[in-house]
Structure formats: structure tokens, C-alpha cells
Design an enzyme around this catalytic site. Sequence first.
Site, mmCIF file in Angstrom:
data_model
loop_
_atom_site.group_PDB
_atom_site.id
_atom_site.type_symbol
_atom_site.label_atom_id
_atom_site.label_comp_id
_atom_site.label_asym_id
_atom_site.label_seq_id
_atom_site.Cartn_x
_atom_site.Cartn_y
_atom_site.Cartn_z
ATOM 1 N N THR A 194 41.778 5.865 -39.085
ATOM 2 C CA THR A 194 43.207 5.279 -39.076
ATOM 3 C C THR A 194 43.736 6.346 -39.813
ATOM 4 O OG1 THR A 194 42.451 4.161 -41.178
ATOM 5 C CG2 THR A 194 42.186 2.900 -39.184
ATOM 6 N N GLU A 341 42.410 0.462 -34.548
ATOM 7 C CA GLU A 341 41.244 -0.498 -34.299
ATOM 8 C C GLU A 341 41.518 -1.354 -33.070
ATOM 9 O OE1 GLU A 341 43.197 -0.315 -37.016
ATOM 10 O OE2 GLU A 341 42.128 -0.487 -38.947
ATOM 11 N N LYS A 449 57.917 -9.484 -52.362
ATOM 12 C CA LYS A 449 57.790 -10.717 -52.889
ATOM 13 C C LYS A 449 58.649 -11.202 -54.185
ATOM 14 C CE LYS A 449 54.069 -14.234 -53.564
ATOM 15 N NZ LYS A 449 52.987 -14.822 -53.851
ATOM 16 N N TRP A 454 58.906 -14.476 -49.883
ATOM 17 C CA TRP A 454 58.670 -13.226 -48.985
ATOM 18 C C TRP A 454 60.120 -12.853 -48.537
ATOM 19 C CZ3 TRP A 454 54.279 -11.169 -50.116
ATOM 20 C CH2 TRP A 454 53.212 -11.935 -50.516
HETATM 21 P P1 ADP Z 1 47.720 3.307 -39.912
HETATM 22 O O1 ADP Z 1 47.335 1.565 -40.286
HETATM 23 O O2 ADP Z 1 46.969 3.933 -40.868
HETATM 24 O O3 ADP Z 1 49.414 3.370 -39.826
HETATM 25 P P2 ADP Z 1 47.652 2.845 -36.955
HETATM 26 O O4 ADP Z 1 48.192 4.047 -36.268
HETATM 27 O O5 ADP Z 1 46.261 2.207 -36.533
HETATM 28 O O6 ADP Z 1 47.298 3.562 -38.398
HETATM 29 O O7 ADP Z 1 48.735 1.941 -37.391
HETATM 30 C C1 ADP Z 1 48.761 0.646 -36.972
HETATM 31 C C2 ADP Z 1 49.725 -0.369 -37.678
HETATM 32 O O8 ADP Z 1 51.070 0.400 -37.278
HETATM 33 C C3 ADP Z 1 49.934 -1.480 -37.317
HETATM 34 O O9 ADP Z 1 48.933 -2.523 -38.172
HETATM 35 C C4 ADP Z 1 51.434 -1.877 -37.591
HETATM 36 O O10 ADP Z 1 51.578 -2.223 -39.058
HETATM 37 C C5 ADP Z 1 51.935 -0.861 -37.089
HETATM 38 N N1 ADP Z 1 52.602 -0.939 -35.803
HETATM 39 C C6 ADP Z 1 51.915 -0.426 -34.623
HETATM 40 N N2 ADP Z 1 53.053 -0.931 -33.755
HETATM 41 C C7 ADP Z 1 53.926 -1.443 -34.164
HETATM 42 C C8 ADP Z 1 55.126 -2.113 -33.677
HETATM 43 N N3 ADP Z 1 55.553 -1.873 -32.241
HETATM 44 N N4 ADP Z 1 55.894 -2.572 -34.592
HETATM 45 C C9 ADP Z 1 55.784 -2.627 -35.740
HETATM 46 N N5 ADP Z 1 54.740 -1.986 -36.429
HETATM 47 C C10 ADP Z 1 53.484 -1.572 -35.754
#
Ligand code: ADP
Length: 558
Positions: A194, A341, A449, A454
Amino acid sequence: MTIRDADDDSGLPGLMMDDLPLTTNWILRRAATVFGDRPVVTRTPDGGRHRYTYRGMAERARRLSGGLRQLGIRSGDRVATLAMNHHQHLEAYFGVPGMGAVLHTVNPRLHAQDLIHIVTEAADRVMIVDQALWPVWAAIRDQVSVAVTVVVEDGTGPVPAGTLPYEQLVAAGDDSPLDDVVGHDRQAAALCYTSGTTGQPKGVMYSHRSLVLHALAEAGADSIALSARDVVLPVVPMFHVNAWGLPYGAALHGSGLVLPGHDLTPVGLLTLMSETGTTLTAGVPTIWMGILAELDAHPDRYDLSRLHTMLVGGAAVPAAVLQGYRDRHGLRVLHAWGMTETTPLGSVAHVPAGVDGGPGPEGDYYRLSQGRPAALVEVRARGESGLVPWDGSTAGELEVRGPWVAAHYYGGDDDGKFTPDGWFRTGDVVTIDPLGYLVMRDRTKDLVKSGGEWISSVALENALMSHPAVAEAAVIAVPHPQWQERPVAVLVARGAERPPDEELAALLTPQFASWWLPDAYRWVEAIPRTATGKFLKAALREQFRDTLGGAEETGEVR
Ligand code: ADP
């Protein structure tokens, strides 16, 4: 009266070929035969084009496998890449897992300490590095123990001493078939960490089966609808989440591939799309903001007549981006949600049956949502008192499961991220509506918060980015003496104009409760980005932490 006395729940065996392993070699065989003539075009470091077909790619992938075998690589060994999107990287996508080894794609934009951590944890045996990325590798190579460094030459000069040129490795390998090499589809095929937006990078180990099922799902009409008539340009890097699985999906379904190499500028990408007749492209929103600005400035310079889908994910697509492409350029943005993931296809935002698909607020609600779960992905959301109803208004943390969702992290630190009944806890806060559409309200770590209530930063950012003078907006939680936290908006101007705070507040007032409005607006030259191009809110929170007088000494701050 009962049918039988004893319980026998073993069922009757199905009589299908269930034991055939779903491996990346299936994808490669299909690409090389059925789609052998489909093109793979790469922008080379000198600005030229490298062209071959899936047939040519498959042969070199097999030779790469052979070369790695000669080096002593065996099933289960990790072979890492530090590379951009190009044909040699594509060869590694098939050649490494095809021989049973594990392709560990390393993100060159990570901090050196993170790189050392992940290369060490993965115990990579070989590192395949782009010559242009040599400085990234040179900075850490003495602090990790990788046996062999292979350099993908870029023609700028000899490869560094003590390394093996990539072409030599491929030339050394024979072209023997990979068909039966991987006998088991639960075997690891690829490893990606990640990007660490919210903490230490964690390893996700994809199995062959998960990659193949994911590639299959990318062809669904309510998914990405990849087909043999498509030409796909992944802007999303091949070093992160397998470029959203697009290289595997494209090869399985016969879509041509266009790989932009090291040139990710709006002009470079638009030129490549025009010239290759790209039909589908994919990347994070920040990329599309830059491309939209270039298109607005030069609407007639590029021929995007074949482009039918711009897949946007990784962060929420701002309404202004989706509408800007559609209304000014006739281009369709398709929004999707996913994570490292989840390989990453989780959900895709198509307009449902019975809703007017034309431009307008009804369709835009769905198009701007995070969409419905892809086939074989299940979702639910958990609030403070259990699973939340699918009513479109009760928020909870999204949990997912499915055959391409991680069950554990590599290295064993599962850190409470998996529920006892086998779902993955995403850290994203969503509502789910009665039709199964997810709307992301925030990440658990980005929520503001205020006085125990929220506030969703995403909704405020979207509204702020609809102001014509605002190019980018990030709303962050800042410690506050009375309310624990209050929102502060950090903005990047599109041009010279910086509208006063009152004007921005007036834009937000009709849309939000008054206590949601940011306490301060701050203008910056640029918003810091993560290694995958998303806003790095942790850095902003640090930078602006004293803006509102800080937290009370005794105050509890999340
Ligand atoms: P990291 O968690 O390190 O940024 P990832 O590439 O796995 O790496 O990112 C996943 C995260 O990106 C998701 O948990 C979410 O928070 C955000 N995300 C992915 N796609 C979207 C989307 N279409 N809209 C909003 N947030 C998104």
C-alpha cells in the site's frame, strides 16, 4: 418421517474441470494466440515508440522466465521491479509469475526508509530497475541484500557496473512454454505494498487465481467492459496495484495496450492517446485535473474521437472534473473505488436501470458515487452500533470480501484490519443506498470530529472545487481549543484570482449545515501528494496544526 437417518452434508461432486489452475499463464496463452496480432505500444525514453504484438510480448516474457531460471530464481522467489509503464515491465508481469516466482512491484516514489523496509521484508532476490530510476535504487541498494540488479537500458549510456542489462537476461533465456509450470492457482503471483497514505506500507500478496478472476471481471459491462475492440492506456502506474490489473485484463480480453513510459505530462499523454486511438484510459483524479486544463486551453489540438471511457479512481472524482470533461469535451468519466487490498476493483459507478442516463443531477448522483460492488465483491458497513442499514444516509466503515480481496497482509501484521468472520475493514466511511450504491463520506482517519459530531471533508472539497478559481481543495481536521477539531480548507488557485473567504463561505452555506463550514481558508502553491498522486493530508495536518490555536492542554484530540 425423515429422508435419511444420518447427516451427510458432503454433497455430490461436480464433474467439471475445476482442477485447472487459473494462472497468469492462461492469460498469456490467450493473448499470444487468439490476440497474437493486437498491439502493444510503448513511449520510449527518447520520445520514440516501441511497437510489437502480444505474440512478440509473450515470447519475450517466456525468455525472461528462462533467463531468471538460469540466474537461479525458483518458484516462490521474489523478483522486484522499480519501473514505469513500458513493454519490459509488461514482460515481467507475465514472465515472473509465469515461472512461479512473485513479481514485487516497488513504488519508486516512496521514501527511502519505506523502500528499505519493503525490499527487506519481501526478501527480493532480483531487482529489475529502469536506468532512469537508478538514483532511487543507488540510494538504498547498500542497505538491502538483493543478489542481482538488472537494468532496463534506456540508451543514455552503459548500464552501471556490476549490473546485468535486461536485454542480456532476456537473450539468455530459452523460449520454452510456461503452460504447466504453475500447478496451483492459490500460489502467490504478485506483491504490492500500500502507498502508506495512512500509515506504514503493508504488503498485499496476490494469488494467480485472484489476478485471473479480477481480470475476468474487468470485462463486465457494468464493470469496465474491456474488450478486443479497446485500446487501453493505463496512466495509473504499473508499480501500484498492477496498474489496476489493466495489463492482465487487456491481455485476457484482447485490448491493445499503450504504455506511456516516463512521460506523464498532460501534453505527452494526450498526444499518445490521439495517435494510438486510445479508447479507455485510467488514473487518479489529480492526473485528470491536469489533462482537463490542457484540453480546456487547446480544445482542438488532440483527436480523442475514439476515447469512450476515462476511468477515475483512487480518490473521489470531483464533480467539476466529471462535468468539465462531459460538458466541454463530450468525454465520459467512469468513477470506480478500490484499494491495494482489493486488487483494486471494488465498485464501479454506472447509472442504474430506470434512471435518466443523460447529463443532470439524477444521473450525476450515481456517476459521482463510488458505485455498486463489482460482481463477486460483497459490501457492508459497520457503525458504532453494528451493521448499518442500506438507507443511503447512515454512515459506517466499509467492509468487503471477495475472491480478490486480501485475507491477510504479507509479513503478518494484520493490525485489526480483518473481522473475525472474514471481511476486510477498509477504513473508508460510506453510506450504502437501497440499490447498493456506495457514497464515500471520508476515510476514518480524515474525518473531522467537531464537538463530537463528524464532518465529511470529501463533500466540502467537492463543493469548493466547483468554484472556478479553485483548482484543488483539501479539507483537513485541525486541533481546536473548544471543539476538539474544526475543518480548515487548504486551496490551490487555478490562476491569479484568490476569492476572499466570505465568497467561499457563501458558496458552501446553501449546501451545508453552518457548523460544517471551514473555520479558515489557506492558499498554498501545491498540495503535497502521496507516492500514488493523492493528497497527503497527514502532511497538511502537520503544517496547519496551529492555525486555530491548537487543542486545549487537557482536550482529547483524535
Ligand atoms: P493508500 O491506502 O495507501 O492510499 P490505495 O491505493 O490502496 O493506497 O488507496 C485506497 C484508498 O483510496 C481507499 O481506501 C479510499 O480511501 C481511497 N479511494 C480509492 N478510490 C476512491 C474513490 N473512487 N473515491 C474516494 N476514495 C477512493
